[in-house]
Design a protein around this motif. Structure first.
Motif, mmCIF file in Angstrom:
data_model
loop_
_atom_site.group_PDB
_atom_site.id
_atom_site.type_symbol
_atom_site.label_atom_id
_atom_site.label_comp_id
_atom_site.label_asym_id
_atom_site.label_seq_id
_atom_site.Cartn_x
_atom_site.Cartn_y
_atom_site.Cartn_z
ATOM 1 N N VAL A 362 9.273 -58.283 -2.603
ATOM 2 C CA VAL A 362 10.401 -57.750 -3.390
ATOM 3 C C VAL A 362 9.871 -56.974 -4.591
ATOM 4 O O VAL A 362 10.277 -55.840 -4.860
ATOM 5 N N PHE A 363 8.940 -57.591 -5.296
ATOM 6 C CA PHE A 363 8.404 -56.951 -6.511
ATOM 7 C C PHE A 363 7.748 -55.628 -6.151
ATOM 8 O O PHE A 363 7.898 -54.631 -6.843
ATOM 9 N N LYS A 364 7.025 -55.615 -5.048
ATOM 10 C CA LYS A 364 6.312 -54.395 -4.650
ATOM 11 C C LYS A 364 7.317 -53.285 -4.308
ATOM 12 O O LYS A 364 7.161 -52.134 -4.727
ATOM 13 N N ALA A 365 8.354 -53.648 -3.574
ATOM 14 C CA ALA A 365 9.359 -52.643 -3.171
ATOM 15 C C ALA A 365 10.126 -52.134 -4.402
ATOM 16 O O ALA A 365 10.369 -50.925 -4.557
ATOM 17 N N TYR A 366 10.491 -53.063 -5.281
ATOM 18 C CA TYR A 366 11.197 -52.689 -6.526
ATOM 19 C C TYR A 366 10.341 -51.728 -7.347
ATOM 20 O O TYR A 366 10.802 -50.690 -7.816
ATOM 21 N N ASP A 367 9.077 -52.077 -7.486
ATOM 22 C CA ASP A 367 8.147 -51.251 -8.269
ATOM 23 C C ASP A 367 8.029 -49.853 -7.660
ATOM 24 O O ASP A 367 8.078 -48.845 -8.375
ATOM 25 N N GLU A 368 7.936 -49.801 -6.362
ATOM 26 C CA GLU A 368 7.725 -48.506 -5.695
ATOM 27 C C GLU A 368 8.954 -47.598 -5.849
ATOM 28 O O GLU A 368 8.822 -46.389 -6.036
ATOM 29 N N VAL A 369 10.123 -48.209 -5.805
ATOM 30 C CA VAL A 369 11.347 -47.393 -5.882
ATOM 31 C C VAL A 369 11.730 -47.083 -7.332
ATOM 32 O O VAL A 369 12.147 -45.965 -7.645
ATOM 33 N N ARG A 370 11.571 -48.033 -8.209
ATOM 34 C CA ARG A 370 12.100 -47.862 -9.572
ATOM 35 C C ARG A 370 11.128 -47.195 -10.540
ATOM 36 O O ARG A 370 11.544 -46.529 -11.490
ATOM 37 N N ARG A 371 9.827 -47.392 -10.358
ATOM 38 C CA ARG A 371 8.886 -46.912 -11.376
ATOM 39 C C ARG A 371 8.900 -45.382 -11.523
ATOM 40 O O ARG A 371 9.017 -44.874 -12.640
ATOM 41 N N PRO A 372 8.846 -44.626 -10.427
ATOM 42 C CA PRO A 372 8.835 -43.160 -10.604
ATOM 43 C C PRO A 372 10.110 -42.641 -11.279
ATOM 44 O O PRO A 372 10.043 -41.792 -12.168
ATOM 45 N N ARG A 373 11.255 -43.152 -10.870
ATOM 46 C CA ARG A 373 12.514 -42.651 -11.437
ATOM 47 C C ARG A 373 12.622 -42.983 -12.932
ATOM 48 O O ARG A 373 13.004 -42.152 -13.741
ATOM 49 N N THR A 374 12.260 -44.192 -13.280
ATOM 50 C CA THR A 374 12.431 -44.600 -14.671
ATOM 51 C C THR A 374 11.363 -43.950 -15.575
ATOM 52 O O THR A 374 11.654 -43.613 -16.716
ATOM 53 N N HIS A 375 10.165 -43.743 -15.037
ATOM 54 C CA HIS A 375 9.154 -43.008 -15.823
ATOM 55 C C HIS A 375 9.600 -41.578 -16.070
ATOM 56 O O HIS A 375 9.376 -41.016 -17.151
ATOM 57 N N LYS A 376 10.224 -41.002 -15.050
ATOM 58 C CA LYS A 376 10.687 -39.618 -15.199
ATOM 59 C C LYS A 376 11.725 -39.538 -16.332
ATOM 60 O O LYS A 376 11.751 -38.572 -17.091
ATOM 61 N N LEU A 377 12.551 -40.572 -16.435
ATOM 62 C CA LEU A 377 13.531 -40.565 -17.531
ATOM 63 C C LEU A 377 12.825 -40.553 -18.887
ATOM 64 O O LEU A 377 13.201 -39.795 -19.788
ATOM 65 N N VAL A 378 11.801 -41.387 -19.024
ATOM 66 C CA VAL A 378 11.104 -41.468 -20.314
ATOM 67 C C VAL A 378 10.556 -40.084 -20.699
ATOM 68 O O VAL A 378 10.732 -39.616 -21.830
ATOM 69 N N THR A 379 9.925 -39.423 -19.736
ATOM 70 C CA THR A 379 9.296 -38.119 -20.020
ATOM 71 C C THR A 379 10.338 -37.042 -20.303
ATOM 72 O O THR A 379 10.238 -36.299 -21.287
ATOM 73 N N THR A 380 11.326 -36.939 -19.428
ATOM 74 C CA THR A 380 12.297 -35.838 -19.575
ATOM 75 C C THR A 380 13.200 -36.067 -20.786
ATOM 76 O O THR A 380 13.686 -35.117 -21.392
ATOM 77 N N SER A 381 13.406 -37.328 -21.137
ATOM 78 C CA SER A 381 14.267 -37.629 -22.272
ATOM 79 C C SER A 381 13.615 -37.157 -23.574
ATOM 80 O O SER A 381 14.268 -36.553 -24.438
ATOM 81 N N LYS A 382 12.321 -37.415 -23.687
ATOM 82 C CA LYS A 382 11.606 -36.974 -24.894
ATOM 83 C C LYS A 382 11.661 -35.440 -24.987
ATOM 84 O O LYS A 382 11.892 -34.865 -26.062
ATOM 85 N N GLU A 383 11.498 -34.805 -23.849
ATOM 86 C CA GLU A 383 11.523 -33.337 -23.804
ATOM 87 C C GLU A 383 12.927 -32.806 -24.160
ATOM 88 O O GLU A 383 13.059 -31.763 -24.809
ATOM 89 N N ALA A 384 13.961 -33.561 -23.759
ATOM 90 C CA ALA A 384 15.337 -33.112 -24.008
ATOM 91 C C ALA A 384 15.593 -32.944 -25.508
ATOM 92 O O ALA A 384 16.242 -31.977 -25.939
ATOM 93 N N ALA A 385 15.069 -33.875 -26.314
ATOM 94 C CA ALA A 385 15.289 -33.759 -27.765
ATOM 95 C C ALA A 385 14.676 -32.459 -28.268
ATOM 96 O O ALA A 385 15.260 -31.758 -29.107
ATOM 97 N N MET A 386 13.502 -32.127 -27.734
ATOM 98 C CA MET A 386 12.847 -30.882 -28.168
ATOM 99 C C MET A 386 13.715 -29.680 -27.797
ATOM 100 O O MET A 386 13.828 -28.715 -28.551
ATOM 101 N N LEU A 387 14.335 -29.767 -26.625
ATOM 102 C CA LEU A 387 15.209 -28.673 -26.182
ATOM 103 C C LEU A 387 16.395 -28.499 -27.136
ATOM 104 O O LEU A 387 16.700 -27.389 -27.574
ATOM 105 N N TYR A 388 17.058 -29.630 -27.464
ATOM 106 C CA TYR A 388 18.255 -29.556 -28.315
ATOM 107 C C TYR A 388 17.893 -29.144 -29.746
ATOM 108 O O TYR A 388 18.749 -28.748 -30.515
ATOM 109 N N GLU A 389 16.614 -29.330 -30.102
ATOM 110 C CA GLU A 389 16.215 -29.129 -31.499
ATOM 111 C C GLU A 389 15.345 -27.886 -31.659
ATOM 112 O O GLU A 389 14.506 -27.817 -32.555
ATOM 113 N N PHE A 390 15.553 -26.933 -30.748
ATOM 114 C CA PHE A 390 14.912 -25.618 -30.811
ATOM 115 C C PHE A 390 13.383 -25.695 -30.816
ATOM 116 O O PHE A 390 12.706 -24.856 -31.390
ATOM 117 N N GLU A 391 12.834 -26.731 -30.170
ATOM 118 C CA GLU A 391 11.376 -26.882 -30.139
ATOM 119 C C GLU A 391 10.803 -26.585 -28.758
ATOM 120 O O GLU A 391 9.587 -26.554 -28.593
#
Ligand SMILES: Cc1cc2nc3c(=O)[nH]c(=O)nc-3n(C[C@H](O)[C@H](O)[C@H](O)COP(=O)(O)OP(=O)(O)OC[C@H]3O[C@@H](n4cnc5c(N)ncnc54)[C@H](O)[C@@H]3O)c2cc1C
Length: 431
Positions: A362-391
């Motif tokens: 279960v842990f392995k399957a959860y990790d495989e499915v959830r880790r890429p999507r949630t990491h992508k949120l962390v990265t794109t979210s930080k970038e989004a602030a730069m977008l909204y703030e003319f950076e």
């Protein structure tokens, strides 16, 4: 009654811990929640839920969805498919005449809608008052499930068994075969699992004032249409969001600003009105009035997690869920939604497990499915602030519009049921 040959400890009773408990209890899987505080609690601010989050809520259980529905505030009907109306808030972008853009024969000025970000369809979404939502979730959990004043300090493995021993700061211990770490951005479970100081949350260069304004007052400042629907005001190194909560009785305001480092030991500090006014000095009279009307604003330093190499360990069995796994900045309004998706996928996988070896899969399957999507949120979210703030695209409003039009699709348009099926296929394939 034991329904599985394993028993589960949930560390932390925030949105993730409670959602996970509700999801597992629905499958008749007993859990014990260990919460550091003396009761369950959330702050009195708003939290937005996109269509993916609202869908995950619906999938967890009908009771969970009803609880959510009791707290959900929606936009006016004619704005129901609009995530944010985007305006320029910073006077410096407008120059002397306040004109920020010419669009055909129209002249758009500071404060006018430049563009709107639309959802792809008419699905449910909206925002809730955090504390009220948590109160509703607490009602769905039997009192016997929670242990308060239990701050996790350490986890060891019991000799000769598969048990994890949880050690709390009050000197007590508890034994469970499975530990699910839902203890948020400063997660002790994460530290114990990853054993790497580089995996601790890092300051992202942004901080935010959070506050509430009674809707009558907000309408006085902004007018009804603007105050009762979601707005985003762009500016240099800062942006401001407003949206209604508490069924429209209150306006939630989140005002972002930038600084290179965070030197205070606390991540949440009291905001002085002077600093607040100084940060938005060049944003014009309406925004000045708006930020000045915030009731008891606090400043939150915005941290996020570096990408974890794994979300689980097997000796003893520990798995990270929600912010403990992937705390992100709030710039795409999706952290809590991801937490609820995690809980839906993980609880349904655990429901299939009938042995501790199954839990490993279960842990392995959860990790495989959830880790890429949630990491992508962390990265794109930080970038989004730069977008909204003319950076990111500078102050080129066309480029910003183009970027914003589609950047949220992968978050909102996920088929969460298909994601669970994918996770189950991985789980079964690992047998
Ligand atoms: C300014 C801001 C705005 C946001 N806006 C949005 C939004 O609009 N939409 C959205 O989807 N998300 C938003 N988020 C993100 C969202 O708030 C989080 O993703 C979510 O609240 C995380 O919930 P959690 O339960 O995982 O963690 P937490 O809420 O941090 O809960 C962790 C719990 O664990 C307990 N705990 C901590 N340590 C221990 C320990 N050692 N032992 C036992 N218990 C412990 C804590 O007391 C707490 O109860 C925002 C975040 C911020 C900072």
């Amino acid at each position: 009654m034991a329904t599985k040959p394993f028993d589960i400890a949930i560390v932390g009773g925030g949105i993730t811990g409670l959602t996970l408990a509700i999801s597992l209890l629905k499958h008749n899987i007993p859990v014990t929640i260990y919460e550091a505080a003396s009761n369950f609690g959330e702050i009195g601010a708003g939290v937005g839920f996109g269509p993916n989050a609202a869908r995950a809520v619906e999938l967890v259980s009908p009771e969970f969805q009803e609880a959510f529905g009791r707290c959900l505030t929606k936009q006016h009907k004619d704005k129901h498919d609009v995530w944010f109306s985007v305006r320029v808030g910073d006077q410096r972008r407008g120059g002397e005449d306040g004109v920020v853009k010419k669009q055909g024969d129209k002249t758009l000025k500071l404060g006018d809608i430049i563009f709107e970000v639309h959802f792809s369809d008419d699905r449910e979404w909206g925002s809730v008052h955090r504390a009220h939502f948590l109160d509703e979730l607490v009602k769905l959990i039997p009192k016997s499930v929670a242990r308060f004043g239990k701050r996790l300090a350490d986890i060891s493995k019991e000799d000769g068994t598969d048990n994890a021993v949880l050690h709390f700061t009050d000197g007590t211990t508890a034994k469970h075969s499975v530990v699910l770490g839902c203890d948020g951005i400063k997660s002790r479970t994460r530290e114990l699992l990853l054993k790497d100081d580089n995996m601790k949350a890092v300051f992202t260069g942004k901080y935010v004032y959070r506050g509430l304004i009674p809707m009558d007052k907000a309408i006085e400042i902004l007018g009804e249409e603007q105050a009762t629907n979601s707005q985003m005001y762009l500016g240099y190194n800062g942006h401001i969001l407003t949206y209604p909560i508490e069924k429209g009785k209150t306006m939630n305001i989140v005002a972002f600003s930038s600084q290179d480092t965070w030197t205070e030991s606390e991540w949440v500090v009291h905001a002085s009105k002077d600093k607040l006014r100084e940060d938005y000095r060049s944003w014009g009279p309406r925004i000045t009035a708006l930020v000045s009307a915030m009731e008891k604003p606090d400043i939150w330093a915005l941290y996020n997690h570096p990408p974890a190499p794994t979300y689980y360990g097997l000796n003893p069995r520990i798995c990270l869920v929600g912010d403990a796994a992937h705390a992100s900045t709030p710039h795409q309004g999706s952290g809590a939604g991801m937490c609820i998706e995690d809980c839906y996928i993980l609880s349904n996988l655990i429901a299939e497990a009938n042995s501790l070896e199954d839990v490993d899969r279960v842990f392995k399957a959860y990790d495989e499915v959830r880790r890429p999507r949630t990491h992508k949120l962390v990265t794109t979210s930080k970038e989004a602030a730069m977008l909204y703030e003319f950076e990111l695209e500078g102050d080129d409003l066309d480029a910003i519009e183009q970027n914003m039009t589609n950047r949220m699709r992968w978050i909102w348009d996920i088929d969460t049921v298909a994601e669970l099926e994918r996770a189950k296929t991985i789980y079964r394939g690992l047998a």
